[in-house]
Design a protein around this motif. Structure first.
Motif, PDB file in Angstrom:
ATOM      1  N   ILE A  97       0.856  -1.187   0.000  1.00  0.00           N
ATOM      2  CA  ILE A  97       0.000   0.000   0.000  1.00  0.00           C
ATOM      3  C   ILE A  97       0.887   1.230   0.000  1.00  0.00           C
ATOM      4  O   ILE A  97       1.847   1.326   0.777  1.00  0.00           O
ATOM      5  N   VAL A  98       0.577   2.185  -0.881  1.00  0.00           N
ATOM      6  CA  VAL A  98       1.187   3.513  -0.851  1.00  0.00           C
ATOM      7  C   VAL A  98       0.073   4.490  -0.527  1.00  0.00           C
ATOM      8  O   VAL A  98      -0.875   4.645  -1.306  1.00  0.00           O
ATOM      9  N   THR A  99       0.168   5.132   0.625  1.00  0.00           N
ATOM     10  CA  THR A  99      -0.946   5.934   1.121  1.00  0.00           C
ATOM     11  C   THR A  99      -0.695   7.428   1.034  1.00  0.00           C
ATOM     12  O   THR A  99       0.445   7.888   1.150  1.00  0.00           O
ATOM     13  N   ALA A 100      -1.770   8.170   0.831  1.00  0.00           N
ATOM     14  CA  ALA A 100      -1.717   9.614   1.005  1.00  0.00           C
ATOM     15  C   ALA A 100      -1.380   9.896   2.464  1.00  0.00           C
ATOM     16  O   ALA A 100      -1.844   9.180   3.360  1.00  0.00           O
ATOM     17  N   PRO A 101      -0.590  10.925   2.741  1.00  0.00           N
ATOM     18  CA  PRO A 101      -0.124  11.133   4.116  1.00  0.00           C
ATOM     19  C   PRO A 101      -1.231  11.415   5.112  1.00  0.00           C
ATOM     20  O   PRO A 101      -1.085  11.104   6.295  1.00  0.00           O
ATOM     21  N   GLY A 102      -2.343  11.984   4.671  1.00  0.00           N
ATOM     22  CA  GLY A 102      -3.384  12.361   5.618  1.00  0.00           C
ATOM     23  C   GLY A 102      -4.258  11.221   6.097  1.00  0.00           C
ATOM     24  O   GLY A 102      -5.046  11.400   7.026  1.00  0.00           O
ATOM     25  N   TRP A 103      -4.160  10.046   5.483  1.00  0.00           N
ATOM     26  CA  TRP A 103      -5.004   8.927   5.902  1.00  0.00           C
ATOM     27  C   TRP A 103      -4.562   8.435   7.273  1.00  0.00           C
ATOM     28  O   TRP A 103      -3.392   8.095   7.486  1.00  0.00           O
ATOM     29  N   LYS A 104      -5.506   8.379   8.210  1.00  0.00           N
ATOM     30  CA  LYS A 104      -5.182   8.064   9.589  1.00  0.00           C
ATOM     31  C   LYS A 104      -4.766   6.603   9.756  1.00  0.00           C
ATOM     32  O   LYS A 104      -5.301   5.709   9.092  1.00  0.00           O
ATOM     33  N   PRO A 105      -3.823   6.356  10.657  1.00  0.00           N
ATOM     34  CA  PRO A 105      -3.333   4.984  10.853  1.00  0.00           C
ATOM     35  C   PRO A 105      -4.399   4.005  11.333  1.00  0.00           C
ATOM     36  O   PRO A 105      -4.218   2.792  11.184  1.00  0.00           O
ATOM     37  N   ASP A 106      -5.486   4.520  11.925  1.00  0.00           N
ATOM     38  CA  ASP A 106      -6.498   3.605  12.459  1.00  0.00           C
ATOM     39  C   ASP A 106      -7.582   3.243  11.439  1.00  0.00           C
ATOM     40  O   ASP A 106      -8.584   2.622  11.796  1.00  0.00           O
ATOM     41  N   LYS A 107      -7.403   3.610  10.169  1.00  0.00           N
ATOM     42  CA  LYS A 107      -8.385   3.230   9.165  1.00  0.00           C
ATOM     43  C   LYS A 107      -8.438   1.711   9.011  1.00  0.00           C
ATOM     44  O   LYS A 107      -7.409   1.025   9.098  1.00  0.00           O
ATOM     45  N   PRO A 108      -9.624   1.175   8.766  1.00  0.00           N
ATOM     46  CA  PRO A 108      -9.751  -0.279   8.588  1.00  0.00           C
ATOM     47  C   PRO A 108      -8.844  -0.834   7.489  1.00  0.00           C
ATOM     48  O   PRO A 108      -8.378  -1.974   7.588  1.00  0.00           O
ATOM     49  N   LEU A 109      -8.568  -0.043   6.463  1.00  0.00           N
ATOM     50  CA  LEU A 109      -7.683  -0.497   5.395  1.00  0.00           C
ATOM     51  C   LEU A 109      -6.331  -0.909   5.947  1.00  0.00           C
ATOM     52  O   LEU A 109      -5.765  -1.941   5.551  1.00  0.00           O
TER      53      LEU A 109
END
Length: 494
Positions: A97-109
């Motif tokens: 996974i390469v994530t946008a920086p603003g996505w919170k670490p606690d997301k179900p993904l």
């Protein structure tokens, strides 16, 4: 500092600095299924780059609005799969996974990724891993406030030294574009947010600075300790200098905790007279006692305080941090001076809009948290303060208590203005407060009119909201624009 020690010397010129650190073990992208989490300024370039590297790319995005659909169509034309309105489900067969920086670490993904053993990188981590063998070193800046100004000052100083450089990262210029583009650089000035650092475990900078630490984005990080820990990642693996704020013990503590390369130095900056291994101010002169021979007895003049624009205390601190990073890279003193003189401050950051009837009107809409607002308020003696917006979990008692003696009055706007009003009532009950019970964009015009009524000749009307803007405006720029437009209306009608 972890494995490194404070040493007595640094390279005297950029060509003498250590070569770029080796990248982590190369990742074989061809044929791998990479999920990009989030569209926008980081997700779209990441998806394109990964597709170009031969990965099978799926983009997942929470939103499904017109802008997202336009971006999705462009990526789908390349052969990228895009799933809109479903950012929580891990696509089957995902390898990375390469994530946008603003996505919170606690997301179900991310919980699903952890369970499946799938690594998660941010766009900064991706850019770091994609650097070539002759890649430009990174001089990195983070902190609660002042990052953009410091990085732009740093880039100006580096350019004044004749170096090919760019201000990149959280400042708005994609690191991926800088790393993969055709233009070559000698060194990059990199702004990094706590979000970006959280997702960049392999980053190893030439030198880095943490400007300050104060509670911010705690809703994202979960605690102040976690926020500080992510900020401190910027020091890990530094090769030449870890630059810290001598007035902010927490930043020095992060240096002590960092695992750095042997020979990396701790370098402080201060608004007072510098000790050895620090930069500071003496009789209106910015001086260096870190990157000189015999720093116990000698100091090098770099620039005058008047070369810093605006010459307010927290911006002088930013200039010292930028100078420290530049000097760590071997930049000569004259380039520090010339770079600071050439620097043009950001819009909406301590921007002087106008003087009306002896009152100065200052736009610091970029002061989106209490720490930034405190620095702004400390720069003036008698203030009518325009504040309010989205508090992001912040409290205002400390800010109200520290600023009470400077306030002529306050005008409050925005969704969470009651928090500021209550703090002022507790700590500055003598200060008249105008509470505007509205959150439409037109409230700014009324706020300016009320501030004019409260102000006296010699005062400063200061927009330093201490809050985010999204309850009323698209961003802090729009908020500052509305303030400046209203003030210009006063000038026209004066």
């Amino acid at each position: 500092m972890g494995s490194g020690q404070v040493t007595s010397s640094v390279p005297s010129d950029p060509s003498a600095t250590p070569g770029p650190p080796a990248s982590p073990q190369p990742y074989a992208f061809p044929g791998k299924h990479v999920t990009v989490a989030g569209l926008g300024v980081s997700g779209v370039p990441a998806a394109r780059a990964l597709h170009g590297l031969g990965a099978r790319v799926t983009v997942v995005n929470d939103g499904d609005d017109a802008r997202a659909r336009t971006q999705a169509a462009e990526l789908e034309a390349l052969g990228v799969t895009v799933r809109l309105g479903d950012g929580d489900t891990l696509p089957e067969g995902t390898d990375l996974i390469v994530t946008a920086p603003g996505w919170k670490p606690d997301k179900p993904l991310f919980a699903a990724a952890e369970k499946a053993g799938v690594p998660v990188w941010g766009d900064v981590e991706l850019a770091w891993r994609l650097r070539g063998p002759d890649a430009a070193p990174w001089l990195c800046v983070t902190g609660t406030n002042g990052k953009t100004s410091t990085v732009r000052m740093l880039a100006s100083i580096l350019a004044a030294a004749g170096l090919r450089t760019a201000a990149v990262g959280n400042i708005g210029v994609s690191l991926l574009d800088a790393v993969l583009g055709e233009e070559t650089y000698d060194v990059l000035a990199v702004e990094l947010s706590s979000y970006q650092l959280h997702w960049a475990p392999s980053l190893r900078a030439h030198s880095a600075a943490v400007l300050n630490l104060a509670p911010d984005h705690l809703d994202w990080h979960g605690s102040m300790a976690a926020y500080a820990r992510d900020k401190g990642r910027v020091y890990h693996g530094n090769r030449v200098a870890c630059v810290y704020n001598a007035a902010d013990r927490a930043t020095e503590d992060l240096v002590r905790e960092a695992d750095v390369e042997e020979g990396c130095r701790a370098v402080g900056f201060t608004l007072g007279t510098p000790a050895p291994s620090q930069l500071g101010v003496v009789d209106g002169i910015l001086v260096d006692r870190a990157f000189v021979e015999d720093r116990q007895r000698n100091a090098q003049e770099l620039a005058e305080v008047s070369d810093v624009r605006p010459p307010v205390p927290h911006n002088i601190a930013n200039a010292l941090a930028a100078a420290a990073l530049a000097r760590a890279f071997g930049v000569p003193p004259a380039a520090v001076r010339d770079g600071l003189r050439n620097f043009t401050p950001d819009a909406h950051r301590i921007a002087h809009v106008a003087d009306v009837d002896g009152v100065a009107w200052i736009d610091d809409s970029k002061a989106t948290n209490t720490h930034a607002a405190a620095a702004s308020l400390a720069a003036y003696d008698s203030i009518v303060w325009i504040a309010g917006g989205l508090a992001k979990g912040a409290t205002f008692d400390e800010l109200a208590a520290a600023s009470a003696g400077r306030l002529r009055g306050a005008v409050l706007i925005g969704a969470d203005r009651a928090l500021i009003r209550e703090a002022l009532a507790r700590h500055a009950p003598q200060v008249p407060v105008v509470d505007l019970d509205r959150t439409d964009t037109g409230a700014m015009l009324q706020a300016v009119q009320e501030a004019r009524r409260l102000a006296r000749p010699g005062d400063t009307v200061l927009l330093a909201p201490a809050c985010a803007s999204m309850d009323m405006f698209a961003n802090y720029n729009k908020r500052g624009d509305a303030f400046a437009e209203a003030v210009r209306g006063l000038v026209a009608g004066a």
